[in-house]
Design a protein around this motif. Structure first.
Motif, PDB file in Angstrom:
ATOM      1  N   GLY A   1       0.647  -1.234  -0.045  1.00 54.85           N
ATOM      2  CA  GLY A   1      -0.036   0.129  -0.227  1.00 54.85           C
ATOM      3  C   GLY A   1       0.954   1.190   0.128  1.00 54.85           C
ATOM      4  O   GLY A   1       0.475   2.257  -0.726  1.00 54.85           O
TER       5      GLY A   1
ATOM      6  N   SER B   1      -4.307   0.505   4.234  1.00 51.10           N
ATOM      7  CA  SER B   1      -4.559  -0.548   2.994  1.00 51.10           C
ATOM      8  C   SER B   1      -5.534  -1.457   3.578  1.00 51.10           C
ATOM      9  O   SER B   1      -5.567  -1.987   4.853  1.00 51.10           O
ATOM     10  CB  SER B   1      -3.408  -0.916   2.370  1.00 51.10           C
ATOM     11  OG  SER B   1      -2.546   0.065   1.899  1.00 51.10           O
TER      12      SER B   1
ATOM     13  N   ILE C   1      -6.210   2.960   0.743  1.00 50.72           N
ATOM     14  CA  ILE C   1      -6.480   2.129  -0.646  1.00 50.72           C
ATOM     15  C   ILE C   1      -7.129   0.892  -0.510  1.00 50.72           C
ATOM     16  O   ILE C   1      -6.876   0.041   0.902  1.00 50.72           O
ATOM     17  CB  ILE C   1      -4.828   1.801  -0.739  1.00 50.72           C
ATOM     18  CG1 ILE C   1      -4.008   2.969  -1.151  1.00 50.72           C
ATOM     19  CG2 ILE C   1      -4.616   0.702  -2.077  1.00 50.72           C
ATOM     20  CD1 ILE C   1      -2.493   2.853  -1.178  1.00 50.72           C
TER      21      ILE C   1
END
Length: 126
Positions: free
Chosen positions: A16, A60, A105
């Motif tokens: 990420g 992430s 993300i």
């Protein structure tokens, strides 16, 4: 005491951060440091953008089944980010405008990018 991240979690986090760095560079950010560590913790990325020093937290997640990455930024995490930024500033004496950004993300099962969202200027009190 916090538990150590699993190898899979570390791998996802590192992946990420790589994606976030590329994403930010494409938007004109200049990356100055990666994974700045100090006694208080770690700052994922330190960058410059638009004349400001930017501390970037990268979150992430794989899939949305357990919530979205940005939901991991609690008020407690925001305060920690502010303390980390203040430590960095005191150590390096940067006299420039400062902000904290978050890059969230969301990845699919095969680490394909489902979304990357930038949240600029989450908070900062100097």
């Amino acid at each position: 005491m916090e538990m150590e991240k699993s190898d899979q979690g570390k791998s996802l986090g590192k992946f990420g951060e790589i994606l976030a760095e590329r994403f930010l560079k494409d938007r004109g950010y200049a990356i100055r440091e990666r994974n700045f560590r100090c006694p208080l913790g770690e700052i994922d990325l330190v960058a410059e953008e638009g004349g400001e020093l930017v501390f970037v937290e990268v979150k992430s997640r794989r899939g949305g089944g357990f919530g979205f990455p940005e939901e991991q930024i609690s008020w407690k995490k925001q305060r920690k980010l502010e303390r980390l930024a203040a430590y960095y500033l005191k150590r390096y004496r940067h006299d420039v405008p400062v902000r904290i950004d978050v890059v969230a993300i969301l990845l699919g099962p095969e680490k394909e990018i489902l979304s990357i969202t930038l949240y600029p200027a989450v908070s900062f009190s100097r």
